[in-house]
Design a protein around this motif. Structure first.
Motif, PDB file in Angstrom:
ATOM      1  N   ILE A 219       0.826  -1.205   0.000  1.00 21.25           N
ATOM      2  CA  ILE A 219       0.000   0.000   0.000  1.00 21.25           C
ATOM      3  C   ILE A 219       0.865   1.261   0.000  1.00 21.25           C
ATOM      4  O   ILE A 219       1.956   1.308   0.587  1.00 21.25           O
ATOM      5  N   LYS A 220       0.378   2.293  -0.689  1.00 19.50           N
ATOM      6  CA  LYS A 220       1.020   3.596  -0.671  1.00 19.50           C
ATOM      7  C   LYS A 220       0.446   4.413   0.483  1.00 19.50           C
ATOM      8  O   LYS A 220      -0.734   4.253   0.818  1.00 19.50           O
ATOM      9  N   VAL A 221       1.246   5.268   1.080  1.00 17.47           N
ATOM     10  CA  VAL A 221       0.783   6.016   2.247  1.00 17.47           C
ATOM     11  C   VAL A 221       1.050   7.511   2.071  1.00 17.47           C
ATOM     12  O   VAL A 221       1.927   7.926   1.318  1.00 17.47           O
ATOM     13  N   SER A 222       0.262   8.308   2.807  1.00 21.78           N
ATOM     14  CA  SER A 222       0.422   9.758   2.799  1.00 21.78           C
ATOM     15  C   SER A 222      -0.162  10.316   4.086  1.00 21.78           C
ATOM     16  O   SER A 222      -1.066   9.718   4.675  1.00 21.78           O
ATOM     17  N   THR A 223       0.358  11.447   4.520  1.00 21.08           N
ATOM     18  CA  THR A 223      -0.171  12.087   5.727  1.00 21.08           C
ATOM     19  C   THR A 223      -1.336  13.018   5.420  1.00 21.08           C
ATOM     20  O   THR A 223      -1.945  13.563   6.344  1.00 21.08           O
ATOM     21  N   SER A 224      -1.676  13.197   4.145  1.00 23.14           N
ATOM     22  CA  SER A 224      -2.821  14.048   3.798  1.00 23.14           C
ATOM     23  C   SER A 224      -3.386  13.641   2.438  1.00 23.14           C
ATOM     24  O   SER A 224      -2.678  13.105   1.584  1.00 23.14           O
ATOM     25  N   LEU A 225      -4.690  13.897   2.278  1.00 20.45           N
ATOM     26  CA  LEU A 225      -5.346  13.645   1.002  1.00 20.45           C
ATOM     27  C   LEU A 225      -5.038  14.804   0.063  1.00 20.45           C
ATOM     28  O   LEU A 225      -5.244  15.969   0.413  1.00 20.45           O
ATOM     29  N   ASN A 226      -4.552  14.496  -1.129  1.00 23.53           N
ATOM     30  CA  ASN A 226      -4.201  15.554  -2.075  1.00 23.53           C
ATOM     31  C   ASN A 226      -4.703  15.201  -3.470  1.00 23.53           C
ATOM     32  O   ASN A 226      -5.230  14.112  -3.707  1.00 23.53           O
ATOM     33  N   GLN A 227      -4.524  16.126  -4.389  1.00 26.07           N
ATOM     34  CA  GLN A 227      -5.048  15.953  -5.738  1.00 26.07           C
ATOM     35  C   GLN A 227      -4.377  14.794  -6.468  1.00 26.07           C
ATOM     36  O   GLN A 227      -5.025  14.087  -7.243  1.00 26.07           O
ATOM     37  N   GLU A 228      -3.110  14.579  -6.216  1.00 25.28           N
ATOM     38  CA  GLU A 228      -2.400  13.465  -6.860  1.00 25.28           C
ATOM     39  C   GLU A 228      -3.041  12.128  -6.492  1.00 25.28           C
ATOM     40  O   GLU A 228      -3.227  11.253  -7.342  1.00 25.28           O
ATOM     41  N   ILE A 229      -3.387  11.989  -5.216  1.00 26.01           N
ATOM     42  CA  ILE A 229      -4.048  10.755  -4.767  1.00 26.01           C
ATOM     43  C   ILE A 229      -5.426  10.635  -5.404  1.00 26.01           C
ATOM     44  O   ILE A 229      -5.809   9.572  -5.908  1.00 26.01           O
ATOM     45  N   LEU A 230      -6.178  11.735  -5.401  1.00 19.66           N
ATOM     46  CA  LEU A 230      -7.522  11.713  -5.969  1.00 19.66           C
ATOM     47  C   LEU A 230      -7.502  11.350  -7.452  1.00 19.66           C
ATOM     48  O   LEU A 230      -8.402  10.663  -7.945  1.00 19.66           O
TER      49      LEU A 230
END
Length: 335
Positions: free
Chosen positions: A49-60
C-alpha cells in the motif's frame, strides 16, 4: 476493479482496511493518516500500500473511491474535496452535524453523478435484513410501538454527543425497517452528569404515522445493552445484538381488552402468549455487506439506502432533536 483510498486509520479505519483488503471488487491503493505510526502499522499489514499524511489531488487522480474514517469535524472538508474531484465517497457516521454541509455534499454528489454514502452499518446487518423481510410479510400485524436501548460504558466522543454517536444507529434502523421517508415529530432530553465535553445520556421520542418510537442512549451504563423491540398487534420482534447466536426472538401473542363489572376497574386486559421462535440468522459481518452494497450501487448506478440524499432525513431529525433538548424537550414538528 475500483481503486480505493482510505483516509483515517484510527478507531474505525482498521475495520474498513480489513474489509477492503479482502474485497475482490476493489484494490486498496492508498492509506492516509496524519500519524506516521499509524501509517507504519498499515504498511506492516499490507506492504504494497502507498501512504500519505494528507489527502491531495495526486491521490484523488489515481483512485475511484475515497473512504473517510476520520473525526466528524473533518468529514465535510475531506468529502467535499473528493466529491468535487468526481470520486465516489463513503463517510463514517455521523457525516456532519451541520445540515447545510450535508446539503452541499448531496448537491455535489448529484452534480458529479457519483455515489456518496454514510456508514450506517446496521442497515446492512443480517438481523435487520431478516426483520425487514418479516415485517414485509405482514405477520406481525399493525405496529404498536418501537423501543430501543443502546448503552455502554464509553467510548466518550469529544466532538459529538451520544445523540449523534449512538441514537443515529437506531434511527437508521427504524427508518429502514418501517420504510419511513419523514418522521412526523421528535422530542429529546439530554444530560451531561459527569460534566464531560458532550452530553452522555439522551432520551428521544419520535412519532411516525401514528407509531410512537422511543430511543434511549447513554455512555454511562456498566451493562452493555443493544436491545431493539418492535411490538405489533400479533406479536413482537426483539433484536438483542449482545447475544452471540439467538439475536432475534419472535413472540406471538393475543391481548384482549374487555369491559368488566368490577367498579374499581373499567377494563380487563387479558394477554395470551403463543409461540416463540428463535430464527437462525446468517452470520456475516454487516460492514462487509455494506461495502458490497456500496460497490454494487456504484456499478449499477442504483440508489443506496445509506446514500446521503436518503440519510438527510435522519440528520434533519437529529438536528431538531438537538434543538428540542435545548428547549427542555419541546416537541418539534418535522412536517
Amino acid at each position: 476493479m475500483l481503486k480505493v483510498a482510505l483516509v483515517g486509520f484510527g478507531y474505525w479505519g482498521p475495520n474498513l482496511f480489513r474489509n477492503l483488503i479482502g474485497n475482490p471488487d476493489c484494490k486498496l491503493v492508498y492509506l492516509i493518516d496524519s500519524s506516521e505510526d499509524r501509517l507504519l502499522a498499515g504498511i506492516q499489514i499490507y506492504p504494497s500500500i502507498k501512504v500519505s499524511t494528507s489527502l491531495n489531488q495526486e491521490i484523488l487522480d489515481s483512485v475511484d473511491v475515497v473512504f473517510i474514517a476520520t473525526p466528524a469535524e473533518s468529514h465535510f472538508k475531506l468529502a467535499s474535496m473528493a466529491l468535487a474531484a468526481g470520486k465516489h465517497v463513503w463517510i463514517e457516521k455521523p457525516a456532519s452535524a451541520d445540515i447545510e454541509e450535508l446539503n452541499i455534499l448531496c448537491q455535489l454528489a448529484e452534480k458529479k453523478e457519483v455515489q456518496c454514502v454514510v456508514d450506517h452499518t446496521y442497515v446492512h446487518s443480517e438481523p435487520v435484513r431478516w426483520i425487514k423481510k418479516f415485517l414485509e410479510s405482514g405477520k406481525l400485524g399493525e405496529i404498536n410501538f418501537v423501543d430501543s436501548t443502546r448503552a455502554n460504558l464509553g467510548i466518550f466522543q469529544p466532538d459529538v454527543s451520544v445523540l449523534w454517536d449512538l441514537a443515529i444507529h437506531d434511527l437508521s434502523i427504524i427508518k429502514e425497517l418501517l420504510q419511513i421517508e419523514h418522521f412526523d415529530s421528535v422530542s429529546c432530553v439530554q444530560f451531561n452528569p459527569i460534566k464531560g465535553p458532550t452530553d452522555s445520556i439522551a432520551n428521544v421520542r419520535l412519532m411516525s404515522g401514528g407509531i410512537p418510537i422511543f430511543v434511549h442512549t447513554d455512555w454511562l451504563s456498566p451493562v452493555k445493552s443493544r436491545l431493539f423491540t418492535i411490538n405489533g398487534s400479533l406479536g413482537s420482534i426483539t433484536f438483542d445484538d449482545t447475544e452471540q447466536f439467538d439475536k432475534i426472538k419472535l413472540s406471538f401473542f393475543e391481548i384482549s381488552v374487555d369491559k368488566t363489572s368490577d367498579p374499581l376497574k373499567n377494563h380487563s386486559i387479558n394477554p395470551k402468549l403463543g409461540q416463540t421462535v428463535l430464527p437462525r440468522i446468517e452470520n456475516r459481518e454487516a460492514l462487509a455487506n455494506g461495502i458490497e452494497a456500496f460497490f454494487s450501487s456504484i456499478k449499477s448506478h442504483h440508489s443506496n439506502p445509506n446514500s446521503i440524499s436518503h440519510v438527510l432525513t435522519l440528520y434533519r431529525t437529529l438536528s431538531q432533536a438537538q434543538e428540542s433538548s435545548r428547549n427542555n424537550g419541546k416537541v418539534m414538528q418535522l412536517r
